[in-house]
Write a protein that holds these residues in place. Sequence first.
Motif, PDB file in Angstrom:
ATOM      1  N   GLY A  12       0.845  -1.061   0.084  1.00  0.00           N
ATOM      2  CA  GLY A  12      -0.253   0.039  -0.021  1.00  0.00           C
ATOM      3  C   GLY A  12       0.771   1.197  -0.100  1.00  0.00           C
ATOM      4  N   ARG A  13       0.185   2.210   0.712  1.00  0.00           N
ATOM      5  CA  ARG A  13       0.850   3.630   0.630  1.00  0.00           C
ATOM      6  C   ARG A  13       2.365   3.871   0.870  1.00  0.00           C
ATOM      7  N   LEU A  14       2.680   2.844   1.707  1.00  0.00           N
ATOM      8  CA  LEU A  14       4.287   2.799   2.327  1.00  0.00           C
ATOM      9  C   LEU A  14       5.325   2.056   1.392  1.00  0.00           C
ATOM     10  N   THR A 116     -13.986   4.598  12.171  1.00  0.00           N
ATOM     11  CA  THR A 116     -12.661   4.474  12.257  1.00  0.00           C
ATOM     12  C   THR A 116     -12.107   3.315  11.840  1.00  0.00           C
ATOM     13  N   LYS A 117     -10.758   3.076  11.349  1.00  0.00           N
ATOM     14  CA  LYS A 117     -10.043   1.715  11.381  1.00  0.00           C
ATOM     15  C   LYS A 117      -9.198   1.699  12.709  1.00  0.00           C
ATOM     16  N   TYR A 118      -9.087   2.529  13.446  1.00  0.00           N
ATOM     17  CA  TYR A 118      -8.470   2.640  14.582  1.00  0.00           C
ATOM     18  C   TYR A 118      -9.158   2.645  15.905  1.00  0.00           C
ATOM     19  N   GLY A 140     -11.900   0.527   5.635  1.00  0.00           N
ATOM     20  CA  GLY A 140     -11.434   1.123   4.576  1.00  0.00           C
ATOM     21  C   GLY A 140     -12.247   2.325   4.027  1.00  0.00           C
ATOM     22  N   SER A 141     -12.056   3.352   3.049  1.00  0.00           N
ATOM     23  CA  SER A 141     -12.851   4.276   2.952  1.00  0.00           C
ATOM     24  C   SER A 141     -13.971   4.863   3.964  1.00  0.00           C
ATOM     25  N   VAL A 142     -13.450   5.010   4.912  1.00  0.00           N
ATOM     26  CA  VAL A 142     -14.038   5.477   6.000  1.00  0.00           C
ATOM     27  C   VAL A 142     -14.811   6.769   5.885  1.00  0.00           C
ATOM     28  N   GLU A 143     -14.227   7.732   5.161  1.00  0.00           N
ATOM     29  CA  GLU A 143     -14.942   9.062   4.768  1.00  0.00           C
ATOM     30  C   GLU A 143     -16.356   8.976   4.275  1.00  0.00           C
ATOM     31  N   ILE A 144     -16.799   7.803   3.721  1.00  0.00           N
ATOM     32  CA  ILE A 144     -18.055   7.516   3.136  1.00  0.00           C
ATOM     33  C   ILE A 144     -19.254   7.473   4.602  1.00  0.00           C
ATOM     34  N   VAL A 155     -12.392   9.038  12.522  1.00  0.00           N
ATOM     35  CA  VAL A 155     -10.818   9.504  12.961  1.00  0.00           C
ATOM     36  C   VAL A 155     -10.133   8.491  11.872  1.00  0.00           C
ATOM     37  N   ASP A 156      -9.387   9.246  11.137  1.00  0.00           N
ATOM     38  CA  ASP A 156      -8.605   8.807   9.965  1.00  0.00           C
ATOM     39  C   ASP A 156      -7.443   9.383   9.533  1.00  0.00           C
ATOM     40  N   LEU A 157      -6.615   8.946   8.629  1.00  0.00           N
ATOM     41  CA  LEU A 157      -5.296   9.645   8.251  1.00  0.00           C
ATOM     42  C   LEU A 157      -5.830  10.796   7.279  1.00  0.00           C
ATOM     43  N   VAL A 158      -5.030  11.913   7.495  1.00  0.00           N
ATOM     44  CA  VAL A 158      -4.915  12.989   6.461  1.00  0.00           C
ATOM     45  C   VAL A 158      -3.620  13.172   5.716  1.00  0.00           C
ATOM     46  N   GLU A 159      -3.469  13.153   4.742  1.00  0.00           N
ATOM     47  CA  GLU A 159      -2.018  13.488   4.333  1.00  0.00           C
ATOM     48  C   GLU A 159      -1.866  14.861   3.476  1.00  0.00           C
ATOM     49  N   THR A 160      -2.641  14.746   2.101  1.00  0.00           N
ATOM     50  CA  THR A 160      -2.914  16.055   1.362  1.00  0.00           C
ATOM     51  C   THR A 160      -4.131  17.001   1.910  1.00  0.00           C
ATOM     52  N   GLY A 161      -5.170  16.194   2.440  1.00  0.00           N
ATOM     53  CA  GLY A 161      -6.461  16.792   2.846  1.00  0.00           C
ATOM     54  C   GLY A 161      -7.507  16.620   1.571  1.00  0.00           C
ATOM     55  N   ARG A 162      -6.857  16.163   0.713  1.00  0.00           N
ATOM     56  CA  ARG A 162      -7.892  16.183  -0.601  1.00  0.00           C
ATOM     57  C   ARG A 162      -9.066  15.204  -0.391  1.00  0.00           C
ATOM     58  N   THR A 163      -8.983  14.050   0.192  1.00  0.00           N
ATOM     59  CA  THR A 163     -10.252  13.204   0.346  1.00  0.00           C
ATOM     60  C   THR A 163     -11.239  13.876   1.365  1.00  0.00           C
ATOM     61  N   LEU A 164     -10.755  14.341   2.358  1.00  0.00           N
ATOM     62  CA  LEU A 164     -11.736  15.141   3.321  1.00  0.00           C
ATOM     63  C   LEU A 164     -12.377  16.167   2.558  1.00  0.00           C
TER      64      LEU A 164
HETATM   65  C1  PRP Z   1      -5.984   7.017   3.551  1.00  0.00           C
HETATM   66  C2  PRP Z   1      -6.881   7.668   4.399  1.00  0.00           C
HETATM   67  C3  PRP Z   1      -7.729   8.637   3.586  1.00  0.00           C
HETATM   68  C4  PRP Z   1      -6.681   9.150   2.597  1.00  0.00           C
HETATM   69  C5  PRP Z   1      -6.277  10.417   2.902  1.00  0.00           C
HETATM   70  O1  PRP Z   1      -6.519   6.169   2.627  1.00  0.00           O
HETATM   71  O2  PRP Z   1      -7.649   6.785   4.734  1.00  0.00           O
HETATM   72  O3  PRP Z   1      -8.735   7.984   2.994  1.00  0.00           O
HETATM   73  O4  PRP Z   1      -5.648   8.137   2.482  1.00  0.00           O
HETATM   74  O5  PRP Z   1      -5.333  10.958   1.888  1.00  0.00           O
HETATM   75  P1  PRP Z   1      -5.479  12.408   1.447  1.00  0.00           P
HETATM   76  O6  PRP Z   1      -5.530  13.451   2.840  1.00  0.00           O
HETATM   77  O7  PRP Z   1      -4.267  12.857   0.844  1.00  0.00           O
HETATM   78  O8  PRP Z   1      -6.541  12.734   0.539  1.00  0.00           O
HETATM   79  P2  PRP Z   1      -5.819   5.015   1.929  1.00  0.00           P
HETATM   80  O9  PRP Z   1      -5.420   5.258   0.696  1.00  0.00           O
HETATM   81  O10 PRP Z   1      -4.553   4.568   2.775  1.00  0.00           O
HETATM   82  O11 PRP Z   1      -6.707   3.744   1.598  1.00  0.00           O
HETATM   83  P3  PRP Z   1      -8.219   3.357   2.705  1.00  0.00           P
HETATM   84  O12 PRP Z   1      -8.885   4.136   2.634  1.00  0.00           O
HETATM   85  O13 PRP Z   1      -8.357   2.096   2.031  1.00  0.00           O
HETATM   86  O14 PRP Z   1      -7.545   2.999   3.893  1.00  0.00           O
END
Ligand code: PRP
Length: 215
Positions: A12-14, A116-118, A140-144, A155-164
Amino acid sequence: MKNCVRIALPKGRLYDSGTALLARAGIEIAPADGSRKLVFPDRDGRFEFIPLKPVDIPVYVESGTIDAGIVGSDILREVEADVYEPVDLGIGKCRLVLAAASGLALPAAGSLRVATKYPRTTERFFRGKQLHVHIVKLDGSVEIAPLLGLADAIVDLVETGRTLRENGMRVIEDVASVSAKLIVNRTAMKTKSVDVRHLITQLDTVVYENPGQQD
Ligand code: PRP
């Protein structure tokens, strides 16, 4: 190859940044030969690599069936495995956050549903605030979940913030900062001391000589 150091790589992402970092440390994974093998040697035969689902990596490394691994601190915080964490690799940097739909007021804590996944990390986060919430565990796809009405927040990961952003959500509060770590089995640290310490030194050198180049 029985005594070589086995290293779990996160699918995956790493995966790409992890293997690139190892290559900069002089450890190159031999190219796949088109087979469906699940274990790959490095070019010098000193290491074996096993790509795994990230959440399984601390389990394997704690048990000693795999000597070391690369895994995100989000997973380590959740799984709480008894392993060494000798190197912060400086890759996969992102944040674990509490987020909810923009413009919507959250219900009171007692009736707040958080997807959350956590689940353990989330439970600890709210317990630290002396709040009780209902946790909905997803994979997965927790934002939905808030969009479909399964939860009020995530409660989820944010990297660029784009998904949120693209799903009409906002960050409410940071839960933790996240980056990838090298983890090592406590027994392997002793029984394979020379090779494991060599691995740690090689990775340490790359991380400290090239700060900021790991992302
Ligand atoms: C992670 C996380 C968000 C997304 C955030 O998902 O769960 O959905 O990345 O990234 P962004 O802030 O750059 O938009 P991942 O791609 O690991 O897949 P998953 O949802 O299946 O866990």
